[in-house]
Design a protein around this motif. Structure first.
Motif, short mmCIF file in Angstrom:
data_model
loop_
_atom_site.label_atom_id
_atom_site.label_comp_id
_atom_site.label_asym_id
_atom_site.label_seq_id
_atom_site.Cartn_x
_atom_site.Cartn_y
_atom_site.Cartn_z
N LEU A 186 -4.36 0.45 0.69
CA LEU A 186 -3.02 0.15 1.21
C LEU A 186 -1.93 1.02 0.59
O LEU A 186 -0.83 1.10 1.13
N GLN A 187 -2.21 1.65 -0.54
CA GLN A 187 -1.16 2.37 -1.25
C GLN A 187 -0.48 3.45 -0.41
O GLN A 187 0.75 3.51 -0.35
N PRO A 188 -1.21 4.34 0.27
CA PRO A 188 -0.53 5.35 1.09
C PRO A 188 0.28 4.74 2.23
O PRO A 188 1.35 5.25 2.58
N VAL A 189 -0.22 3.64 2.79
CA VAL A 189 0.49 2.98 3.88
C VAL A 189 1.77 2.35 3.37
O VAL A 189 2.83 2.43 4.01
N GLY A 193 6.15 2.98 3.88
CA GLY A 193 7.09 1.94 4.27
C GLY A 193 6.52 0.78 5.04
O GLY A 193 7.27 -0.10 5.47
N LYS A 194 5.19 0.72 5.19
CA LYS A 194 4.57 -0.37 5.94
C LYS A 194 3.98 -1.39 4.97
O LYS A 194 3.52 -1.04 3.89
N PRO A 201 -1.37 -4.65 -4.47
CA PRO A 201 -2.76 -4.43 -4.04
C PRO A 201 -3.72 -4.48 -5.23
O PRO A 201 -3.33 -4.17 -6.37
N LEU A 202 -4.94 -4.88 -4.96
CA LEU A 202 -5.95 -5.01 -6.01
C LEU A 202 -6.24 -3.65 -6.66
O LEU A 202 -6.73 -2.73 -6.00
N VAL A 203 -5.95 -3.54 -7.93
CA VAL A 203 -6.19 -2.30 -8.65
C VAL A 203 -7.68 -2.11 -8.86
O VAL A 203 -8.39 -3.03 -9.27
#
Length: 290
Positions: A186-189, A193-194, A201-203
């Motif tokens: 999810l990090q790039p998303v 801005g989404k 998020p789970l590291v």
């Protein structure tokens, strides 16, 4: 032949096909015979069902067959096309084997009633059996904590009371292929801005699915059930608490990253007409005479 089904104020008229004259009704032995994790019962939509032992509650000791996965887009589409019920699709792409989301408790219940009549008419189900949502306690049995909870208590009384059990076991953080959660994918998303509301998020965990995943993409549990943790939260049949207005949901979803929300004992409650892009449902086959 038409049947009228009432649920939560909604009326559904189902036109039931006449039985084939040259095909005898299926016997209970045919339906309930050699159904195992290795040999599931497969219905006319291709949904697969396996037995889960139930300890406690109204269905204690009875045969309950759980769908191995959540109701798929292709399954719910058949209902949607026949009944013409409203269905708002999510704002992300899904394939036919993704879990059907944006489905309320009301429509999940109506789907089960529609499927029961469809399967009875096709002699794929024996009289005295039905499709329905699992109870909260049956869901606990399926995820492996039924014997540790009091079946007589209301669902929200048991919310997060067991702090050492997850659908994959006791390990934290979740091991690889445990499920579809809000992981590092999810990090790039989020950077674009989404999904800004997903805070942490789970590291160290990555499942490669930003939103929903096709059912069966991750490891099954000991009963052969997929996605009891992750992908989508699932409606159960019960009222959530003593107010008897909201319904209970179980499991985690692609939104989920917090440890407490990934516990097997986690419960949510919401109104039965609510829809979410992280919520679906799983059917069971059980006696209609409980």
């Amino acid at each position: 032949m038409a049947a009228v089904v009432l649920a939560m104020g909604a009326m559904l008229i189902l036109h039931k096909r006449e039985p084939h004259k040259d095909r005898p009704p299926a016997s209970s032995a045919w339906l309930l015979g050699p159904v195992t994790k290795e040999k599931p019962f497969v219905n006319s939509l291709g949904m697969k069902f396996v037995p889960v032992p139930i300890q406690g509650g109204p269905s204690d000791g009875q045969l309950v067959l759980f769908s191995v996965w959540d109701t798929r887009v292709e399954d719910y589409e058949a209902y949607h096309q026949e009944i013409k019920t409203p269905w708002m699709k999510p704002d992300f792409q899904q394939g036919p084997t993704h879990p059907a989301v944006n489905v309320s408790w009301t429509n999940a219940t109506l789907f089960c009633q529609w499927l029961t009549l469809r399967e009875l008419a096709a002699h794929r189900l024996t009289t005295g059996w039905c499709y329905r949502l699992p109870s909260d306690h049956e869901w606990s049995c399926a995820v492996g904590i039924g014997e540790r909870e009091d079946a007589a208590k209301l669902p929200m009384e048991k919310d997060r009371k067991l702090t050492d059990a997850f659908p994959w076991g006791t390990q934290w953080p979740p091991p690889a292929r445990a499920g579809n959660f809000a992981g590092e994918e999810l990090q790039p998303v989020k950077a674009a801005g989404k999904y800004a509301w997903i805070k942490n998020p789970l590291v160290g965990y990555r499942d490669n699915f930003v939103e929903t995943a096709p059912v069966g993409s991750f490891l099954a549990n000991r009963f052969g059930l997929f996605d009891l943790g992750g992908n989508v939260v699932e409606w159960c049949g019960d009222f959530a608490d003593e107010r008897r207005s909201a319904r209970v949901l179980r499991g985690a979803s692609w939104h989920t990253s917090e440890r407490g929300d990934l516990l097997s004992s986690r419960r949510y409650s919401t109104q039965p007409i609510s829809i979410y892009d992280s919520t679906s449902f799983r059917c069971v086959i059980a006696s209609s005479e409980r």
